[in-house]
Design a protein around this motif. Structure first.
Motif, mmCIF file in Angstrom:
data_model
loop_
_atom_site.group_PDB
_atom_site.id
_atom_site.type_symbol
_atom_site.label_atom_id
_atom_site.label_comp_id
_atom_site.label_asym_id
_atom_site.label_seq_id
_atom_site.Cartn_x
_atom_site.Cartn_y
_atom_site.Cartn_z
ATOM 1 N N LYS A 143 1.507 6.534 33.681
ATOM 2 C CA LYS A 143 0.051 6.658 33.702
ATOM 3 C C LYS A 143 -0.444 7.575 32.589
ATOM 4 O O LYS A 143 0.189 8.579 32.268
ATOM 5 C CB LYS A 143 -0.414 7.210 35.052
ATOM 6 C CG LYS A 143 -0.086 6.317 36.237
ATOM 7 C CD LYS A 143 -0.609 6.900 37.533
ATOM 8 C CE LYS A 143 -0.292 5.967 38.708
ATOM 9 N NZ LYS A 143 -0.818 6.503 39.981
ATOM 10 N N ARG A 144 -1.588 7.206 32.023
ATOM 11 C CA ARG A 144 -2.275 8.047 31.048
ATOM 12 C C ARG A 144 -3.761 8.069 31.415
ATOM 13 O O ARG A 144 -4.293 7.093 31.940
ATOM 14 C CB ARG A 144 -2.079 7.531 29.624
ATOM 15 C CG ARG A 144 -0.648 7.626 29.134
ATOM 16 C CD ARG A 144 -0.224 9.075 28.948
ATOM 17 N NE ARG A 144 1.149 9.179 28.470
ATOM 18 C CZ ARG A 144 2.209 9.305 29.247
ATOM 19 N NH1 ARG A 144 2.038 9.335 30.578
ATOM 20 N NH2 ARG A 144 3.410 9.420 28.737
ATOM 21 N N TYR A 145 -4.435 9.221 31.121
ATOM 22 C CA TYR A 145 -5.806 9.415 31.569
ATOM 23 C C TYR A 145 -6.758 9.651 30.394
ATOM 24 O O TYR A 145 -6.382 10.224 29.365
ATOM 25 C CB TYR A 145 -5.901 10.634 32.493
ATOM 26 C CG TYR A 145 -4.977 10.584 33.678
ATOM 27 C CD1 TYR A 145 -5.389 10.002 34.875
ATOM 28 C CD2 TYR A 145 -3.697 11.116 33.599
ATOM 29 C CE1 TYR A 145 -4.539 9.956 35.971
ATOM 30 C CE2 TYR A 145 -2.839 11.072 34.691
ATOM 31 C CZ TYR A 145 -3.268 10.495 35.867
ATOM 32 O OH TYR A 145 -2.424 10.448 36.935
ATOM 33 N N THR A 198 -7.832 5.693 34.347
ATOM 34 C CA THR A 198 -6.364 5.674 34.315
ATOM 35 C C THR A 198 -5.853 4.323 33.835
ATOM 36 O O THR A 198 -6.292 3.278 34.313
ATOM 37 C CB THR A 198 -5.785 5.957 35.717
ATOM 38 O OG1 THR A 198 -6.328 7.175 36.211
ATOM 39 C CG2 THR A 198 -4.268 6.068 35.668
ATOM 40 N N PRO A 233 -1.796 -3.002 30.505
ATOM 41 C CA PRO A 233 -2.020 -1.945 31.499
ATOM 42 C C PRO A 233 -2.968 -2.379 32.603
ATOM 43 O O PRO A 233 -3.748 -3.324 32.452
ATOM 44 C CB PRO A 233 -2.628 -0.819 30.656
ATOM 45 C CG PRO A 233 -3.327 -1.530 29.543
ATOM 46 C CD PRO A 233 -2.471 -2.732 29.228
ATOM 47 N N THR A 257 -2.236 2.276 33.660
ATOM 48 C CA THR A 257 -0.896 2.321 34.247
ATOM 49 C C THR A 257 -0.072 1.131 33.768
ATOM 50 O O THR A 257 -0.520 -0.013 33.826
ATOM 51 C CB THR A 257 -0.973 2.291 35.787
ATOM 52 O OG1 THR A 257 -1.799 3.359 36.241
ATOM 53 C CG2 THR A 257 0.422 2.448 36.393
ATOM 54 N N HIS A 281 11.499 4.603 31.569
ATOM 55 C CA HIS A 281 10.057 4.365 31.579
ATOM 56 C C HIS A 281 9.609 3.961 30.177
ATOM 57 O O HIS A 281 10.147 4.448 29.184
ATOM 58 C CB HIS A 281 9.300 5.635 31.980
ATOM 59 C CG HIS A 281 9.302 5.919 33.449
ATOM 60 N ND1 HIS A 281 8.679 5.102 34.369
ATOM 61 C CD2 HIS A 281 9.854 6.935 34.152
ATOM 62 C CE1 HIS A 281 8.833 5.608 35.579
ATOM 63 N NE2 HIS A 281 9.543 6.718 35.478
ATOM 64 N N GLY A 318 4.563 2.041 36.161
ATOM 65 C CA GLY A 318 4.726 3.371 36.742
ATOM 66 C C GLY A 318 4.325 4.516 35.833
ATOM 67 O O GLY A 318 4.257 5.667 36.285
#
Length: 341
Positions: free
Chosen positions: A252-254, A245, A216, A247, A186, A250
């Motif tokens: 993901k960060r928030y 979010t 993203p 992405t 990843h 695959g």
């Protein structure tokens, strides 16, 4: 008939003519046993690579055209014209025969060696890398992936990392094979903010940095609270909380977005005036957005804007009134008391 075959036939014919000219004729008694015929070869042993061709030239003393036979055609095949083709690694004997004569040629076919530029590669999703391969016999190399959903490979050996996992890329050239293991990871992803508080209609620019440089995809969990465009620009829409979010392949960060109501502070909560007198009333709004001003009794207290956050109140006649300041559902009041002179 190709050039090699024509050349073989021509050479054998010339050799037969030469033998007939230079070998003296002898009278052989009828009862004398026949002597074996002599067969001369251009090669009595040879080493070849898979896919190579070699013309085996043969001259017989009796001028007869010889026959050719391989002990192992699967290793070294020979045709009627003496053209040997190397098929796979091993050894074989080519027998050349004429009437009462024969000769042999030993053929050794070397095992093809295949060299890869890498035996293992680590990639991040979305990356690609070139796998170089060279066969010892110069034949074309083909490539195949054991898991094309993880890592695909084209005819040039370019590997494309598609999703996390492991795959084996097999390079083949004839009977030779070599393997390169590809591990897909990843990417790492970082946001410039992981939480923020906004007032309605205000915006915030979010940025995301992916280790593979990919752009993203942005999404809001609650568009009634906050929306986000394709460039990461967040707009506060309504009160509450929403997760924005980002992405990438695959990962993901928030960023938690809280949209809250502003606070309003008035310079006075009560203002006492006499008829004809004027006064200034100011306010501070935490959102920085211009509020709405209103007077509940303009006949008593008339207001005129003196900027977004300031009004002038004019006392018209005795009585009571209220100046109301409103922003995003928050209301603050100032009581106005007007007396006669």
């Amino acid at each position: 008939m190709n050039k090699i075959k024509r050349f073989s036939l021509l050479l054998c014919a010339l050799a037969a003519l030469t033998l007939s000219v230079f070998l003296p004729a002898r009278h052989i008694p009828a009862r004398t046993p026949s002597l074996p015929n002599l067969v001369i070869l251009s090669h009595y042993k040879a080493t070849m690579d898979v896919g190579d061709s070699l013309p085996l030239l043969a001259i017989a003393s009796n001028g007869q055209w010889p026959t050719f036979k391989s002990s192992k055609p699967s290793v070294a095949y020979v045709d009627a014209y003496g053209i040997i083709t190397a098929k796979k690694a091993g050894t074989a004997t080519i027998t050349v025969k004429v009437r009462r004569g024969e000769a042999h040629c030993k053929i050794t076919v070397r095992k093809t060696k295949l060299l890869l530029s890498e035996t293992s590669i680590s990639l991040v999703c979305g990356d690609y890398a070139r796998l170089k391969a060279k066969a010892s016999n110069g034949t074309k190399v083909s490539f195949k992936s054991s898991k094309s959903s993880v890592a695909s490979v084209d005819e040039r050996g370019v590997i494309y990392a598609l999703k996390p996992g492991s795959a084996k890329i097999t390079a083949s050239a004839g009977d030779a094979k070599a393997v390169c293991t590809v591990n897909i990871k990843h990417p790492t992803l970082r946001l410039n903010r992981n939480k923020a508080t906004l007032y309605r209609t205000r915006t915030l620019q979010l940025t995301a940095e992916a280790s593979n440089g990919h752009t993203p995809v942005w999404k809001s969990s609650k568009t009634s609270v906050a929306t986000v465009d394709e460039d990461g620009l967040v707009t506060a829409v309504g009160h509450g909380t929403a997760n924005i979010t980002a992405t990438v392949d695959g990962v993901k960060r928030y960023c938690k977005i809280t949209v809250k109501q502003p606070t309003i502070t008035l310079s006075k909560s009560t203002l006492k005036l006499t008829v004809g007198e004027k006064a200034t009333l100011t306010c501070r709004v935490s959102s920085g957005i211009s509020p709405l001003w209103a007077s509940t009794n303009a006949a008593v207290a008339y207001i005129m804007s003196d900027g977004d956050f300031k009004v002038t109140v004019t006392a018209r006649k005795a009585g009571n009134g209220t100046v109301v300041v409103t922003e995003d559902g928050v209301r603050v009041r100032c009581k106005i008391i007007v007396k006669e002179r």
